[in-house]
Motif scaffolding. Structure first.
Motif, PDB file in Angstrom:
ATOM      1  N   SER A   1       0.831  -1.211   0.000  1.00 36.56           N
ATOM      2  CA  SER A   1       0.000   0.000   0.000  1.00 36.56           C
ATOM      3  C   SER A   1       0.865   1.261   0.000  1.00 36.56           C
ATOM      4  O   SER A   1       1.751   1.421   0.835  1.00 36.56           O
ATOM      5  CB  SER A   1      -0.915   0.007   1.228  1.00 36.56           C
ATOM      6  OG  SER A   1      -1.554   1.266   1.344  1.00 36.56           O
ATOM      7  N   SER A   2       0.559   2.173  -0.945  1.00 36.15           N
ATOM      8  CA  SER A   2       1.276   3.455  -1.015  1.00 36.15           C
ATOM      9  C   SER A   2       0.601   4.531  -0.177  1.00 36.15           C
ATOM     10  O   SER A   2       1.176   5.590   0.066  1.00 36.15           O
ATOM     11  CB  SER A   2       1.294   3.937  -2.465  1.00 36.15           C
ATOM     12  OG  SER A   2      -0.048   4.219  -2.896  1.00 36.15           O
ATOM     13  N   GLY A   3      -0.672   4.295   0.177  1.00 37.83           N
ATOM     14  CA  GLY A   3      -1.447   5.306   0.888  1.00 37.83           C
ATOM     15  C   GLY A   3      -2.264   6.204  -0.030  1.00 37.83           C
ATOM     16  O   GLY A   3      -3.099   6.989   0.434  1.00 37.83           O
TER      17      GLY A   3
ATOM     18  N   MET B   1      -4.819   5.895  -2.131  1.00 36.48           N
ATOM     19  CA  MET B   1      -6.298   5.836  -2.101  1.00 36.48           C
ATOM     20  C   MET B   1      -6.830   6.534  -0.846  1.00 36.48           C
ATOM     21  O   MET B   1      -7.763   7.338  -0.912  1.00 36.48           O
ATOM     22  CB  MET B   1      -6.758   4.368  -2.154  1.00 36.48           C
ATOM     23  CG  MET B   1      -8.243   4.184  -2.371  1.00 36.48           C
ATOM     24  SD  MET B   1      -8.790   4.663  -4.023  1.00 36.48           S
ATOM     25  CE  MET B   1      -9.818   6.063  -3.646  1.00 36.48           C
TER      26      MET B   1
ATOM     27  N   LEU C   1     -12.419   3.004   6.362  1.00 38.07           N
ATOM     28  CA  LEU C   1     -11.188   2.276   6.691  1.00 38.07           C
ATOM     29  C   LEU C   1     -10.574   1.719   5.412  1.00 38.07           C
ATOM     30  O   LEU C   1     -10.974   0.672   4.911  1.00 38.07           O
ATOM     31  CB  LEU C   1     -11.475   1.166   7.709  1.00 38.07           C
ATOM     32  CG  LEU C   1     -12.117   1.622   9.031  1.00 38.07           C
ATOM     33  CD1 LEU C   1     -11.999   0.545  10.091  1.00 38.07           C
ATOM     34  CD2 LEU C   1     -11.526   2.924   9.553  1.00 38.07           C
ATOM     35  N   CYS C   2      -9.597   2.480   4.902  1.00 40.28           N
ATOM     36  CA  CYS C   2      -8.960   2.156   3.620  1.00 40.28           C
ATOM     37  C   CYS C   2      -7.569   1.564   3.822  1.00 40.28           C
ATOM     38  O   CYS C   2      -6.948   1.068   2.880  1.00 40.28           O
ATOM     39  CB  CYS C   2      -8.886   3.436   2.781  1.00 40.28           C
ATOM     40  SG  CYS C   2      -8.087   3.251   1.206  1.00 40.28           S
ATOM     41  N   ALA C   3      -7.059   1.599   5.053  1.00 41.10           N
ATOM     42  CA  ALA C   3      -5.691   1.124   5.300  1.00 41.10           C
ATOM     43  C   ALA C   3      -5.563  -0.355   4.984  1.00 41.10           C
ATOM     44  O   ALA C   3      -6.503  -1.133   5.161  1.00 41.10           O
ATOM     45  CB  ALA C   3      -5.313   1.370   6.752  1.00 41.10           C
TER      46      ALA C   3
ATOM     47  N   PRO D   1      -5.263  -7.259  15.630  1.00 42.82           N
ATOM     48  CA  PRO D   1      -6.661  -6.944  15.941  1.00 42.82           C
ATOM     49  C   PRO D   1      -7.404  -6.469  14.696  1.00 42.82           C
ATOM     50  O   PRO D   1      -6.838  -5.757  13.862  1.00 42.82           O
ATOM     51  CB  PRO D   1      -6.563  -5.831  16.985  1.00 42.82           C
ATOM     52  CG  PRO D   1      -5.183  -5.304  16.914  1.00 42.82           C
ATOM     53  CD  PRO D   1      -4.317  -6.382  16.349  1.00 42.82           C
TER      54      PRO D   1
ATOM     55  N   ILE E   1      -9.660  -4.113  13.115  1.00 45.75           N
ATOM     56  CA  ILE E   1     -10.169  -2.766  13.424  1.00 45.75           C
ATOM     57  C   ILE E   1     -11.592  -2.592  12.891  1.00 45.75           C
ATOM     58  O   ILE E   1     -12.501  -2.192  13.629  1.00 45.75           O
ATOM     59  CB  ILE E   1      -9.232  -1.684  12.830  1.00 45.75           C
ATOM     60  CG1 ILE E   1      -7.801  -1.898  13.333  1.00 45.75           C
ATOM     61  CG2 ILE E   1      -9.727  -0.290  13.204  1.00 45.75           C
ATOM     62  CD1 ILE E   1      -6.750  -1.062  12.613  1.00 45.75           C
ATOM     63  N   LEU E   2     -11.786  -2.943  11.615  1.00 40.37           N
ATOM     64  CA  LEU E   2     -13.121  -2.793  11.017  1.00 40.37           C
ATOM     65  C   LEU E   2     -14.144  -3.636  11.776  1.00 40.37           C
ATOM     66  O   LEU E   2     -15.250  -3.171  12.078  1.00 40.37           O
ATOM     67  CB  LEU E   2     -13.071  -3.207   9.536  1.00 40.37           C
ATOM     68  CG  LEU E   2     -14.345  -3.011   8.718  1.00 40.37           C
ATOM     69  CD1 LEU E   2     -14.763  -1.543   8.681  1.00 40.37           C
ATOM     70  CD2 LEU E   2     -14.163  -3.539   7.293  1.00 40.37           C
TER      71      LEU E   2
ATOM     72  N   PHE F   1     -13.153  -1.264   3.107  1.00 38.71           N
ATOM     73  CA  PHE F   1     -12.632  -1.648   1.794  1.00 38.71           C
ATOM     74  C   PHE F   1     -12.494  -3.167   1.751  1.00 38.71           C
ATOM     75  O   PHE F   1     -12.393  -3.808   2.800  1.00 38.71           O
ATOM     76  CB  PHE F   1     -11.265  -0.998   1.541  1.00 38.71           C
ATOM     77  CG  PHE F   1     -11.354   0.327   0.833  1.00 38.71           C
ATOM     78  CD1 PHE F   1     -11.917   1.420   1.463  1.00 38.71           C
ATOM     79  CD2 PHE F   1     -10.874   0.487  -0.462  1.00 38.71           C
ATOM     80  CE1 PHE F   1     -12.011   2.654   0.821  1.00 38.71           C
ATOM     81  CE2 PHE F   1     -10.955   1.711  -1.117  1.00 38.71           C
ATOM     82  CZ  PHE F   1     -11.522   2.791  -0.491  1.00 38.71           C
TER      83      PHE F   1
ATOM     84  N   ALA G   1      -9.999  -5.754  -0.399  1.00 38.54           N
ATOM     85  CA  ALA G   1      -8.948  -5.983  -1.395  1.00 38.54           C
ATOM     86  C   ALA G   1      -8.972  -7.459  -1.730  1.00 38.54           C
ATOM     87  O   ALA G   1      -8.577  -8.288  -0.914  1.00 38.54           O
ATOM     88  CB  ALA G   1      -7.591  -5.576  -0.814  1.00 38.54           C
TER      89      ALA G   1
ATOM     90  N   LYS H   1     -18.080  -9.383   3.686  1.00 39.52           N
ATOM     91  CA  LYS H   1     -17.483  -8.409   4.627  1.00 39.52           C
ATOM     92  C   LYS H   1     -18.516  -7.368   5.068  1.00 39.52           C
ATOM     93  O   LYS H   1     -18.582  -6.995   6.234  1.00 39.52           O
ATOM     94  CB  LYS H   1     -16.287  -7.700   3.979  1.00 39.52           C
ATOM     95  CG  LYS H   1     -15.003  -8.466   4.170  1.00 39.52           C
ATOM     96  CD  LYS H   1     -13.786  -7.808   3.553  1.00 39.52           C
ATOM     97  CE  LYS H   1     -12.608  -8.773   3.697  1.00 39.52           C
ATOM     98  NZ  LYS H   1     -11.696  -8.798   2.570  1.00 39.52           N
TER      99      LYS H   1
ATOM    100  N   ASN I   1     -12.035  -3.634  -4.423  1.00 39.10           N
ATOM    101  CA  ASN I   1     -11.140  -3.499  -5.585  1.00 39.10           C
ATOM    102  C   ASN I   1     -10.376  -4.790  -5.825  1.00 39.10           C
ATOM    103  O   ASN I   1     -10.111  -5.562  -4.919  1.00 39.10           O
ATOM    104  CB  ASN I   1     -10.211  -2.280  -5.519  1.00 39.10           C
ATOM    105  CG  ASN I   1      -9.520  -2.018  -4.204  1.00 39.10           C
ATOM    106  OD1 ASN I   1      -8.982  -0.951  -3.966  1.00 39.10           O
ATOM    107  ND2 ASN I   1      -9.526  -3.001  -3.319  1.00 39.10           N
TER     108      ASN I   1
ATOM    109  N   ASP J   1      -0.516   0.620  -4.944  1.00 35.31           N
ATOM    110  CA  ASP J   1       0.614   1.387  -5.477  1.00 35.31           C
ATOM    111  C   ASP J   1       0.432   1.802  -6.944  1.00 35.31           C
ATOM    112  O   ASP J   1       1.359   1.690  -7.747  1.00 35.31           O
ATOM    113  CB  ASP J   1       1.910   0.569  -5.311  1.00 35.31           C
ATOM    114  CG  ASP J   1       3.128   1.475  -5.336  1.00 35.31           C
ATOM    115  OD1 ASP J   1       2.966   2.711  -5.262  1.00 35.31           O
ATOM    116  OD2 ASP J   1       4.254   0.946  -5.448  1.00 35.31           O
TER     117      ASP J   1
ATOM    118  N   LYS K   1      -7.405   7.979  -8.623  1.00 32.81           N
ATOM    119  CA  LYS K   1      -7.874   7.740  -7.251  1.00 32.81           C
ATOM    120  C   LYS K   1      -8.562   8.993  -6.694  1.00 32.81           C
ATOM    121  O   LYS K   1      -9.481   8.882  -5.880  1.00 32.81           O
ATOM    122  CB  LYS K   1      -6.704   7.278  -6.366  1.00 32.81           C
ATOM    123  CG  LYS K   1      -6.321   5.831  -6.662  1.00 32.81           C
ATOM    124  CD  LYS K   1      -5.223   5.262  -5.799  1.00 32.81           C
ATOM    125  CE  LYS K   1      -5.056   3.774  -6.127  1.00 32.81           C
ATOM    126  NZ  LYS K   1      -3.879   3.152  -5.502  1.00 32.81           N
TER     127      LYS K   1
END
Ligand code: PMT
Length: 210
Positions: free
Chosen positions: A24-26, A28, A85-87, A117, A119-120, A136, A138, A150, A162, A172, A194
């Motif tokens: 992940s580049s961050g 999005m 929550l996209c991380a 843990p 998170i979502l 999200f 993936a 989900k 995605n 990325d 994006k």
């Protein structure tokens, strides 16, 4: 409205020199933060390590590990109307951290991992979050089936799915193509930057608030 957005990868440390992470580049998540701000919302962005500039006017919290992201989201989500929550949170982390750099002696090294843990999955059940929840997904196959699963299990209002097996979108890349999965319908956002995809997601998420 107040938006909480997560972005980027997490790093799960093995020793002082090494970690487990992902691609992940961050981009999005940062595009979502920029779009939400552009639309006039208050935004807190909780991000793992990236090389990106924080969008202007956005409150920023830097984290490294999944546990740190979990703690930050738990503490800050109470104030949010919408959480996205996209991380790309690491799903596993080393069971043991070595305070000394692991020496290159053995021919094979087995590293034991444990789940991080979720998170979502904690937003509704543990954190008591009552706002609009966007997750999200993936996926590399069965995008709709896994995304819908989900949506139900994590009690989301919207899942942005995605296909991360494609080299031109997802991790990325500058562009993405996503399927928005709502409880009662689906909508495809065709391949675009994006930044443009993010604007649509923010509009949909804001419209979901009662
Ligand atoms: O950062 P970029 O390079 O721009 O790439 C964007 C992206 C591909 C990272 C992004 O579009 C994306 O798909 N983000 C979600 C990545 C992910 O971890 O998906 P997942 O299907 O494994 O997780 C599902 C959801 O659970 C996600 O909302 C994730 O943030 C969340 N999660 C996952 C694990 C965990 N321990 N806690 C979580 O909250």
């Amino acid at each position: 409205m107040k938006f909480l957005i997560t972005a980027g990868p997490t790093r799960e440390a093995l020793d002082p020199a090494r970690y487990i992470s992902n691609r992940s580049s961050g981009r999005m998540g940062y595009a979502l933060a920029g779009a939400a701000r552009h639309e006039g919302h208050d935004v807190v962005l909780i991000s793992g390590p990236t090389a990106l500039d924080v969008p202007a006017g956005v409150d920023f919290v830097h984290v490294e590990s999944a546990q740190q992201m979990y703690d930050a989201v738990r503490d800050l989500c109470k104030d949010a109307d919408v959480a996205i929550l996209c991380a790309a949170v690491a799903d596993y982390r080393p069971v043991a951290y070595s305070g000394q750099k692991i020496k290159k002696t053995a021919d094979r090294l087995i590293i034991e991992l444990e789940k991080t843990p979720d998170i979502l999955g904690s937003m509704r059940s543990t954190f008591g979050f009552g706002g609009v929840l966007v997750g999200f997904a993936a996926e590399t196959s069965n995008l709709l089936e896994y995304g819908r699963d989900k949506l139900r299990r994590k009690q989301c209002n919207l899942i942005v799915a995605n296909d991360v097996s494609r080299p031109d979108i997802g991790f990325d890349t500058r562009e993405n193509e996503v399927t928005l999965i709502f409880p009662d319908r689906e909508e495809v956002l065709e391949k675009d930057t994006k930044e443009h995809i993010a604007l649509h997601i923010i509009e949909h998420a804001a419209a979901l608030r009662p």
